[in-house]
Motif scaffolding. Structure first.
Motif, PDB file in Angstrom:
ATOM      1  N   ASP A  69      50.133  28.758  51.473  1.00 26.47           N
ATOM      2  CA  ASP A  69      49.501  30.066  51.670  1.00 26.47           C
ATOM      3  C   ASP A  69      49.681  30.980  50.476  1.00 26.47           C
ATOM      4  O   ASP A  69      48.917  31.941  50.304  1.00 26.47           O
ATOM      5  CB  ASP A  69      50.063  30.746  52.917  1.00 26.47           C
ATOM      6  N   ARG A  70      50.691  30.718  49.655  1.00 26.47           N
ATOM      7  CA  ARG A  70      50.929  31.587  48.495  1.00 26.47           C
ATOM      8  C   ARG A  70      49.781  31.475  47.494  1.00 26.47           C
ATOM      9  O   ARG A  70      49.405  32.458  46.861  1.00 26.47           O
ATOM     10  CB  ARG A  70      52.250  31.233  47.812  1.00 26.47           C
ATOM     11  N   VAL A  71      49.228  30.284  47.357  1.00 26.37           N
ATOM     12  CA  VAL A  71      48.103  30.118  46.439  1.00 26.37           C
ATOM     13  C   VAL A  71      46.904  30.907  46.948  1.00 26.37           C
ATOM     14  O   VAL A  71      46.271  31.657  46.199  1.00 26.37           O
ATOM     15  CB  VAL A  71      47.742  28.637  46.261  1.00 26.37           C
ATOM     16  N   ALA A  72      46.602  30.753  48.216  1.00 25.98           N
ATOM     17  CA  ALA A  72      45.467  31.466  48.799  1.00 25.98           C
ATOM     18  C   ALA A  72      45.642  32.975  48.674  1.00 25.98           C
ATOM     19  O   ALA A  72      44.691  33.701  48.352  1.00 25.98           O
ATOM     20  CB  ALA A  72      45.300  31.069  50.261  1.00 25.98           C
ATOM     21  N   GLY A  73      46.852  33.470  48.911  1.00 22.54           N
ATOM     22  CA  GLY A  73      47.109  34.894  48.798  1.00 22.54           C
ATOM     23  C   GLY A  73      46.963  35.402  47.370  1.00 22.54           C
ATOM     24  O   GLY A  73      46.444  36.496  47.139  1.00 22.54           O
ATOM     25  N   ALA A  74      47.429  34.589  46.404  1.00 25.57           N
ATOM     26  CA  ALA A  74      47.307  34.975  45.001  1.00 25.57           C
ATOM     27  C   ALA A  74      45.844  35.037  44.579  1.00 25.57           C
ATOM     28  O   ALA A  74      45.421  35.955  43.868  1.00 25.57           O
ATOM     29  CB  ALA A  74      48.074  34.000  44.123  1.00 25.57           C
ATOM     30  N   VAL A  75      45.072  34.066  45.025  1.00 24.79           N
ATOM     31  CA  VAL A  75      43.641  34.045  44.693  1.00 24.79           C
ATOM     32  C   VAL A  75      42.941  35.243  45.322  1.00 24.79           C
ATOM     33  O   VAL A  75      42.076  35.876  44.701  1.00 24.79           O
ATOM     34  CB  VAL A  75      43.004  32.716  45.152  1.00 24.79           C
ATOM     35  N   ALA A  76      43.320  35.592  46.543  1.00 20.49           N
ATOM     36  CA  ALA A  76      42.739  36.759  47.200  1.00 20.49           C
ATOM     37  C   ALA A  76      43.032  38.036  46.426  1.00 20.49           C
ATOM     38  O   ALA A  76      42.257  39.001  46.473  1.00 20.49           O
ATOM     39  CB  ALA A  76      43.266  36.880  48.629  1.00 20.49           C
ATOM     40  N   GLY A  77      44.159  38.027  45.684  1.00 18.97           N
ATOM     41  CA  GLY A  77      44.512  39.174  44.862  1.00 18.97           C
ATOM     42  C   GLY A  77      43.867  39.160  43.487  1.00 18.97           C
ATOM     43  O   GLY A  77      44.176  40.013  42.656  1.00 18.97           O
ATOM     44  N   GLY A  78      42.992  38.191  43.256  1.00 16.60           N
ATOM     45  CA  GLY A  78      42.245  38.142  41.999  1.00 16.60           C
ATOM     46  C   GLY A  78      42.852  37.282  40.914  1.00 16.60           C
ATOM     47  O   GLY A  78      42.358  37.282  39.776  1.00 16.60           O
ATOM     48  N   ALA A  79      43.902  36.546  41.221  1.00 19.51           N
ATOM     49  CA  ALA A  79      44.564  35.737  40.197  1.00 19.51           C
ATOM     50  C   ALA A  79      43.682  34.592  39.721  1.00 19.51           C
ATOM     51  O   ALA A  79      42.992  33.955  40.519  1.00 19.51           O
ATOM     52  CB  ALA A  79      45.879  35.182  40.730  1.00 19.51           C
ATOM     53  N   ARG A  80      43.733  34.322  38.425  1.00 20.54           N
ATOM     54  CA  ARG A  80      43.083  33.147  37.849  1.00 20.54           C
ATOM     55  C   ARG A  80      44.115  32.092  37.464  1.00 20.54           C
ATOM     56  O   ARG A  80      43.772  30.942  37.222  1.00 20.54           O
ATOM     57  CB  ARG A  80      42.261  33.546  36.617  1.00 20.54           C
ATOM     58  N   LEU A  81      45.386  32.484  37.390  1.00 18.89           N
ATOM     59  CA  LEU A  81      46.489  31.553  37.163  1.00 18.89           C
ATOM     60  C   LEU A  81      47.599  31.894  38.139  1.00 18.89           C
ATOM     61  O   LEU A  81      48.028  33.046  38.216  1.00 18.89           O
ATOM     62  CB  LEU A  81      46.999  31.640  35.720  1.00 18.89           C
ATOM     63  N   VAL A  82      48.034  30.896  38.906  1.00 21.38           N
ATOM     64  CA  VAL A  82      49.119  31.069  39.871  1.00 21.38           C
ATOM     65  C   VAL A  82      50.314  30.288  39.363  1.00 21.38           C
ATOM     66  O   VAL A  82      50.245  29.062  39.214  1.00 21.38           O
ATOM     67  CB  VAL A  82      48.706  30.577  41.271  1.00 21.38           C
ATOM     68  N   ALA A  83      51.417  30.977  39.072  1.00 20.47           N
ATOM     69  CA  ALA A  83      52.588  30.346  38.467  1.00 20.47           C
ATOM     70  C   ALA A  83      53.753  30.322  39.436  1.00 20.47           C
ATOM     71  O   ALA A  83      54.141  31.358  39.996  1.00 20.47           O
ATOM     72  CB  ALA A  83      52.986  31.088  37.196  1.00 20.47           C
ATOM     73  N   PHE A  84      54.314  29.126  39.612  1.00 20.62           N
ATOM     74  CA  PHE A  84      55.508  28.933  40.429  1.00 20.62           C
ATOM     75  C   PHE A  84      56.724  28.769  39.512  1.00 20.62           C
ATOM     76  O   PHE A  84      56.631  28.948  38.307  1.00 20.62           O
ATOM     77  CB  PHE A  84      55.326  27.731  41.355  1.00 20.62           C
TER      78      PHE A  84
END
Length: 254
Positions: A24-39
Protein backbone atom coordinates in the motif's frame (compact mmCIF):
# COMPACT_ATOMS: atom_id res chain seq x y z
CA UNK A 1 10.57 14.95 -10.50
CA UNK A 2 8.74 14.15 -7.27
CA UNK A 3 10.33 11.56 -5.03
CA UNK A 4 8.69 9.72 -2.15
CA UNK A 5 11.02 8.53 0.62
CA UNK A 6 9.25 5.70 2.43
CA UNK A 7 10.35 5.50 6.07
CA UNK A 8 9.09 2.09 7.14
CA UNK A 9 9.40 -0.78 9.60
CA UNK A 10 10.70 -4.19 8.51
CA UNK A 11 9.62 -7.64 9.66
CA UNK A 12 12.99 -9.16 10.56
CA UNK A 13 14.15 -11.64 7.91
CA UNK A 14 10.56 -12.12 6.73
CA UNK A 15 10.52 -10.98 3.12
CA UNK A 16 6.94 -11.94 2.33
CA UNK A 17 5.47 -10.21 5.39
CA UNK A 18 7.42 -7.01 4.78
CA UNK A 19 6.53 -6.83 1.09
CA UNK A 20 2.85 -7.30 1.95
CA UNK A 21 3.21 -4.46 4.44
CA UNK A 22 4.74 -2.21 1.77
CA UNK A 23 2.23 -2.89 -1.02
CA UNK A 24 0.00 0.00 0.00
CA UNK A 25 2.95 2.35 0.49
CA UNK A 26 3.64 2.37 -3.24
CA UNK A 27 0.03 3.15 -4.07
CA UNK A 28 -0.05 5.92 -1.48
CA UNK A 29 3.18 7.45 -2.78
CA UNK A 30 1.86 7.43 -6.34
CA UNK A 31 -1.37 9.05 -5.17
CA UNK A 32 0.82 11.81 -3.74
CA UNK A 33 2.34 12.44 -7.16
CA UNK A 34 5.61 10.54 -6.75
CA UNK A 35 7.50 9.42 -9.84
CA UNK A 36 10.16 7.61 -7.78
CA UNK A 37 9.34 5.62 -4.64
CA UNK A 38 12.41 4.87 -2.51
CA UNK A 39 12.59 2.27 0.25
CA UNK A 40 15.41 1.56 2.71
CA UNK A 41 18.53 -0.60 2.81
CA UNK A 42 17.70 -4.33 2.70
CA UNK A 43 14.14 -3.09 2.81
CA UNK A 44 12.47 -6.51 2.70
CA UNK A 45 14.54 -8.36 5.33
CA UNK A 46 16.39 -5.87 7.52
CA UNK A 47 20.17 -5.50 7.78
CA UNK A 48 20.87 -9.18 8.39
CA UNK A 49 24.16 -11.03 8.06
CA UNK A 50 22.29 -14.33 7.56
CA UNK A 51 22.87 -14.30 3.82
CA UNK A 52 22.08 -18.00 3.50
CA UNK A 53 18.51 -16.97 4.33
CA UNK A 54 18.21 -13.46 2.93
CA UNK A 55 20.33 -13.39 -0.25
CA UNK A 56 18.52 -13.98 -3.53
CA UNK A 57 19.16 -14.05 -7.25
CA UNK A 58 18.88 -10.92 -9.45
CA UNK A 59 15.48 -12.17 -10.58
CA UNK A 60 14.43 -13.28 -7.09
CA UNK A 61 11.27 -12.34 -5.18
CA UNK A 62 12.29 -8.85 -4.06
CA UNK A 63 13.35 -7.58 -7.48
CA UNK A 64 10.32 -9.30 -9.00
CA UNK A 65 8.10 -7.40 -6.54
CA UNK A 66 9.84 -4.13 -7.44
CA UNK A 67 9.40 -4.73 -11.17
CA UNK A 68 5.74 -5.61 -10.63
CA UNK A 69 5.09 -2.49 -8.53
CA UNK A 70 6.87 -0.27 -11.05
CA UNK A 71 4.82 -1.64 -13.93
CA UNK A 72 1.51 -1.68 -12.05
CA UNK A 73 1.80 1.95 -10.94
CA UNK A 74 3.89 3.29 -13.85
CA UNK A 75 6.50 4.58 -11.40
CA UNK A 76 10.19 4.15 -10.57
CA UNK A 77 10.99 2.06 -7.46
CA UNK A 78 14.28 1.89 -5.51
CA UNK A 79 15.63 -0.06 -2.55
CA UNK A 80 18.46 -2.41 -1.59
CA UNK A 81 18.62 -6.12 -0.95
CA UNK A 82 21.10 -8.93 -0.41
CA UNK A 83 21.80 -10.26 -3.89
CA UNK A 84 23.69 -13.38 -4.90
CA UNK A 85 25.53 -13.11 -8.22
CA UNK A 86 26.90 -16.11 -10.15
CA UNK A 87 30.23 -14.39 -10.75
CA UNK A 88 30.80 -13.37 -7.11
CA UNK A 89 31.87 -15.55 -4.19
CA UNK A 90 29.96 -13.42 -1.70
CA UNK A 91 26.58 -11.71 -2.12
CA UNK A 92 26.43 -7.94 -2.59
CA UNK A 93 24.29 -5.30 -0.92
CA UNK A 94 22.60 -4.18 -4.12
CA UNK A 95 20.59 -0.98 -4.45
CA UNK A 96 18.24 -1.45 -7.40
CA UNK A 97 16.54 1.41 -9.22
CA UNK A 98 13.74 -0.04 -11.35
CA UNK A 99 12.05 1.85 -14.19
CA UNK A 100 8.33 1.60 -15.04
CA UNK A 101 9.35 -0.50 -18.05
CA UNK A 102 11.17 -3.02 -15.87
CA UNK A 103 14.79 -1.98 -16.52
CA UNK A 104 16.87 -2.66 -13.39
CA UNK A 105 19.82 -0.38 -12.63
CA UNK A 106 22.04 -1.82 -9.87
CA UNK A 107 24.57 -0.19 -7.57
CA UNK A 108 26.55 -2.51 -5.28
CA UNK A 109 27.50 -0.98 -1.92
CA UNK A 110 31.15 -0.01 -2.16
CA UNK A 111 31.82 0.12 1.59
CA UNK A 112 30.60 -2.96 3.53
CA UNK A 113 30.15 -2.03 7.20
CA UNK A 114 33.09 -3.88 8.77
CA UNK A 115 32.15 -2.74 12.29
CA UNK A 116 29.13 -5.06 12.04
CA UNK A 117 30.95 -7.80 10.09
CA UNK A 118 29.28 -6.98 6.78
CA UNK A 119 32.61 -7.36 4.96
CA UNK A 120 32.69 -11.03 6.00
CA UNK A 121 29.30 -11.78 4.42
CA UNK A 122 29.12 -9.29 1.54
CA UNK A 123 31.48 -8.38 -1.27
CA UNK A 124 32.26 -4.74 -2.08
CA UNK A 125 31.07 -2.98 -5.20
CA UNK A 126 33.61 -1.36 -7.50
CA UNK A 127 31.75 1.24 -9.56
CA UNK A 128 29.42 4.19 -9.27
CA UNK A 129 26.05 4.27 -11.00
CA UNK A 130 24.08 7.32 -12.14
CA UNK A 131 20.55 6.88 -13.47
CA UNK A 132 18.53 9.42 -15.43
CA UNK A 133 15.15 9.39 -13.69
CA UNK A 134 12.88 11.59 -15.77
CA UNK A 135 15.52 14.26 -16.26
CA UNK A 136 17.09 14.04 -12.80
CA UNK A 137 20.57 12.52 -12.67
CA UNK A 138 20.32 10.26 -9.62
CA UNK A 139 23.37 8.64 -7.99
CA UNK A 140 22.59 5.98 -5.36
CA UNK A 141 24.61 5.04 -2.28
CA UNK A 142 23.96 2.71 0.66
CA UNK A 143 24.17 3.57 4.37
CA UNK A 144 27.88 3.37 5.44
CA UNK A 145 28.92 4.87 2.08
CA UNK A 146 27.65 8.18 3.50
CA UNK A 147 30.75 8.49 5.69
CA UNK A 148 33.09 8.65 2.67
CA UNK A 149 32.86 12.11 1.14
CA UNK A 150 35.31 11.37 -1.67
CA UNK A 151 32.88 8.91 -3.25
CA UNK A 152 30.20 11.59 -3.46
CA UNK A 153 32.71 14.13 -4.75
CA UNK A 154 33.73 11.79 -7.56
CA UNK A 155 30.16 11.81 -8.91
CA UNK A 156 29.21 15.43 -8.26
CA UNK A 157 29.68 16.84 -11.76
CA UNK A 158 27.14 14.43 -13.23
CA UNK A 159 24.74 14.24 -10.27
CA UNK A 160 21.65 16.30 -9.47
CA UNK A 161 20.51 14.14 -6.54
CA UNK A 162 22.03 11.48 -4.32
CA UNK A 163 19.83 8.72 -2.95
CA UNK A 164 21.12 7.19 0.30
CA UNK A 165 19.17 4.20 1.62
CA UNK A 166 20.01 2.95 5.10
CA UNK A 167 19.47 0.92 8.22
CA UNK A 168 21.21 3.52 10.40
CA UNK A 169 20.76 2.78 14.13
CA UNK A 170 19.49 5.20 16.76
CA UNK A 171 22.72 5.62 18.78
CA UNK A 172 24.41 7.35 15.81
CA UNK A 173 21.39 9.25 14.53
CA UNK A 174 23.16 12.62 14.84
CA UNK A 175 25.89 11.39 12.47
CA UNK A 176 23.27 10.36 9.92
CA UNK A 177 21.56 13.75 9.89
CA UNK A 178 24.78 15.76 9.90
CA UNK A 179 26.38 13.75 7.10
CA UNK A 180 23.32 13.98 4.86
CA UNK A 181 23.37 17.75 5.23
CA UNK A 182 27.12 17.89 4.63
CA UNK A 183 26.96 15.83 1.43
CA UNK A 184 24.31 18.20 0.04
CA UNK A 185 26.30 21.33 0.92
CA UNK A 186 29.63 19.96 -0.33
CA UNK A 187 28.28 18.81 -3.67
CA UNK A 188 25.53 21.39 -4.24
CA UNK A 189 23.04 18.63 -4.97
CA UNK A 190 19.88 17.21 -3.46
CA UNK A 191 20.39 14.42 -0.95
CA UNK A 192 17.56 12.01 -0.17
CA UNK A 193 18.19 9.90 2.94
CA UNK A 194 15.77 7.00 3.52
CA UNK A 195 16.16 5.14 6.82
CA UNK A 196 14.08 2.48 8.54
CA UNK A 197 12.22 2.62 11.86
CA UNK A 198 11.44 -0.08 14.42
CA UNK A 199 13.50 -2.90 15.90
CA UNK A 200 15.62 -5.47 14.10
CA UNK A 201 18.59 -7.69 14.89
CA UNK A 202 18.84 -6.26 18.39
CA UNK A 203 19.04 -2.65 17.20
CA UNK A 204 16.60 0.27 17.31
CA UNK A 205 16.02 2.64 14.40
CA UNK A 206 14.45 6.09 14.57
CA UNK A 207 14.25 6.85 10.86
CA UNK A 208 15.31 10.50 10.65
CA UNK A 209 14.78 10.30 6.90
CA UNK A 210 15.22 13.66 5.22
CA UNK A 211 15.46 15.38 1.88
CA UNK A 212 18.01 18.18 1.66
CA UNK A 213 18.30 20.77 -1.11
CA UNK A 214 21.54 21.87 -2.90
CA UNK A 215 22.09 24.68 -0.36
CA UNK A 216 21.78 22.33 2.59
CA UNK A 217 18.26 23.33 3.59
CA UNK A 218 16.13 20.47 4.89
CA UNK A 219 13.01 20.36 2.73
CA UNK A 220 11.24 17.65 4.73
CA UNK A 221 12.15 15.23 7.52
CA UNK A 222 10.61 12.58 9.69
CA UNK A 223 11.56 10.65 12.81
CA UNK A 224 10.14 8.00 15.07
CA UNK A 225 7.44 6.29 13.05
CA UNK A 226 6.41 5.18 9.61
CA UNK A 227 5.83 8.00 7.15
CA UNK A 228 6.29 9.00 3.52
CA UNK A 229 8.27 12.15 2.72
CA UNK A 230 7.71 13.97 -0.57
CA UNK A 231 9.87 16.52 -2.36
CA UNK A 232 10.31 17.81 -5.89
CA UNK A 233 13.85 17.45 -7.25
CA UNK A 234 14.58 20.07 -9.91
CA UNK A 235 17.86 19.84 -11.89
CA UNK A 236 17.46 23.51 -12.87
CA UNK A 237 17.78 24.44 -9.19
CA UNK A 238 21.02 22.46 -8.98
CA UNK A 239 22.39 24.21 -12.08
CA UNK A 240 21.38 27.63 -10.72
CA UNK A 241 23.06 27.05 -7.36
CA UNK A 242 26.26 25.84 -8.99
CA UNK A 243 26.24 28.79 -11.38
CA UNK A 244 25.69 31.38 -8.66
CA UNK A 245 28.11 29.74 -6.23
CA UNK A 246 30.78 28.07 -8.42
CA UNK A 247 32.52 26.14 -5.66
CA UNK A 248 32.95 22.77 -7.37
CA UNK A 249 35.61 23.91 -9.88
CA UNK A 250 37.87 24.90 -6.95
CA UNK A 251 37.93 21.36 -5.60
CA UNK A 252 41.36 19.74 -5.69
CA UNK A 253 41.40 15.98 -6.06
CA UNK A 254 45.15 15.44 -6.29
Amino acid sequence: MRIAAVQHDIVWEDREATLRHLDDRVAGAVAGGARLVAFTEMFATGFSMNTHTTAEAPDGPTVTWMVDQAARHDVWVAGSLAMRLPERELPVNALCVVSPGGEVHRYDKIHPFSYAGEHERFGAGDRFVTVDVEGVRLTPFVCYDLRFADEFWACAATTDAYLVVANWPAPRRHHWRALLDARAIENQAYVVGVNRVGEGGGLSYTGDSRIVDPLGEVLVSGAGGETVLFADLDPHVVAKVRDQLPFLPDRRTG
